[in-house]
Design an enzyme around this catalytic site. Sequence first.
Site, short mmCIF file in Angstrom:
data_model
loop_
_atom_site.label_atom_id
_atom_site.label_comp_id
_atom_site.label_asym_id
_atom_site.label_seq_id
_atom_site.Cartn_x
_atom_site.Cartn_y
_atom_site.Cartn_z
CG ASP A 38 -0.22 -0.11 2.39
OD1 ASP A 38 0.85 -0.34 2.71
OD2 ASP A 38 -1.02 0.00 3.39
CG HIS A 242 21.60 2.49 -18.88
ND1 HIS A 242 20.86 2.05 -19.78
CD2 HIS A 242 22.18 3.76 -19.23
CE1 HIS A 242 20.82 3.30 -20.69
NE2 HIS A 242 21.67 4.09 -20.47
#
Length: 443
Positions: A38, A242
């Site tokens: 959540d 990256h």
Amino acid sequence: MSITKQEFARRRKALMAMMEPNSIAILPSAKEKIRSRDTDYPFRQDSDFYYLTGFSEPGAVLVLLPEREHGEFVLFCREKNRHKEIWDGYRAGPEGACKDYSADDAFPIDDIDDILPGLIEGRERMYYAMGRDADFDRHVMEWVNLIRAKVRAGATPPGEFLDLDHFLHDMRLYKSAAEVRLMEAAAKISARAHCKAMKTCAPGRYEYELEAEIQYACALEGGRRSAYNSIVGGGKNACILHYVENDQKLKSGDLVLIDAGCEYEYYASDITRTFPVNGKFNREQKAIYNLVLKAQAAAISKIVPGNHWNEPHDASVRTIVEGLIDLGLLKGKVEKNIIKEAYKDFYMHRIGHWLGMDVHDVGDYKVGSEWRVLEPGMVMTVEPGIYVAVDNKKVDAKWRGIGVRIEDDVLITKDGCRVLSDGAPKTVADIEKLMAGRKKARA
Ligand code: GLY
Ligand code: MN
Ligand code: MN
């Protein structure tokens, strides 16, 4: 320092002037995304949506209706809600959307299914970026189908769907004076943060500590969001383009490559600096470093209005090829190495990209089959690099594992260009001087 309401209004007006007659444009805001269970990722508004509204809340939809009698700029947004605002923070609500964001009309987002079909009805063309958000695509089709179902009762659904990106992204490519000021502020903040990283670097510290130094320095000056995930690569990690693990210990004798930049008021900076962990370049590191710096200077010298997008790249390739031959990392003739792209073992990416609200910003690089011509107001990065893979058996062992990139943010001006990110040193002498000061300061 931020974009004024008048400038947001000018953008909408300019965009509507390019839209076909009797058309409508629909742009949804970004969505909140769950990070785990959540908790959400920090919300960041969609760049196109923000560019046209300055509205930073989720749960909103922008509708542009050129020449609509009751107002051309309609915003759907979350209603004010005392309970929700206590938990989750301020909402402008439809009233605030009109008052503070200059919407001509604003409605609760929960009413969009009832209201938007009525706004679409009668418009022959719809501008909508289909395919970016499957859920929203479905809603758009539902609204259109609702009108289609009423054709026999005289309703007119849009018959043509068009892409707004072309107009909108072309506008975003040319930065206004206010945008340049924000981009310069972003670049200056990030440049100072890179200085901080150089000053606080020491053998034994971890890559993530430098990442934290950069983030902290930027946040203290208002650059609270990174424009992209920071890359902090010590030693051979610099050769991973990256690399974002940033979890290794920094070793004396290695270089460290930091590619990091903050976002300031929705505008990105993107800076790379490579420097020695112990403050002193060794001979091979210096040779590679100076070659990358020379390639960057060659590229920047080609950034003038009238030159095309690929000229800086070509200049960087030629300089790198010549230099790698001189150093013995490439063999043979310059032209042959260029044609055969032999340099791609060491320099495998391009010179840069447009920079703006997004780090890899919008805007076409080609017009038809031709490279785009550079014009004042465009901002691009210039970021050549040389990366010698640790397992490259074709070169002497002393070169292996060296990775260098130098990246700056460059504004194209009326008579040339201006480097916005030059607050971070990049000559060997300037870097070593800054880092020597650090040693004294720590002693
Ligand atoms: N940091 C991403 C890039 O340099 O393109
Ligand atoms: Mn970068
Ligand atoms: Mn970049």
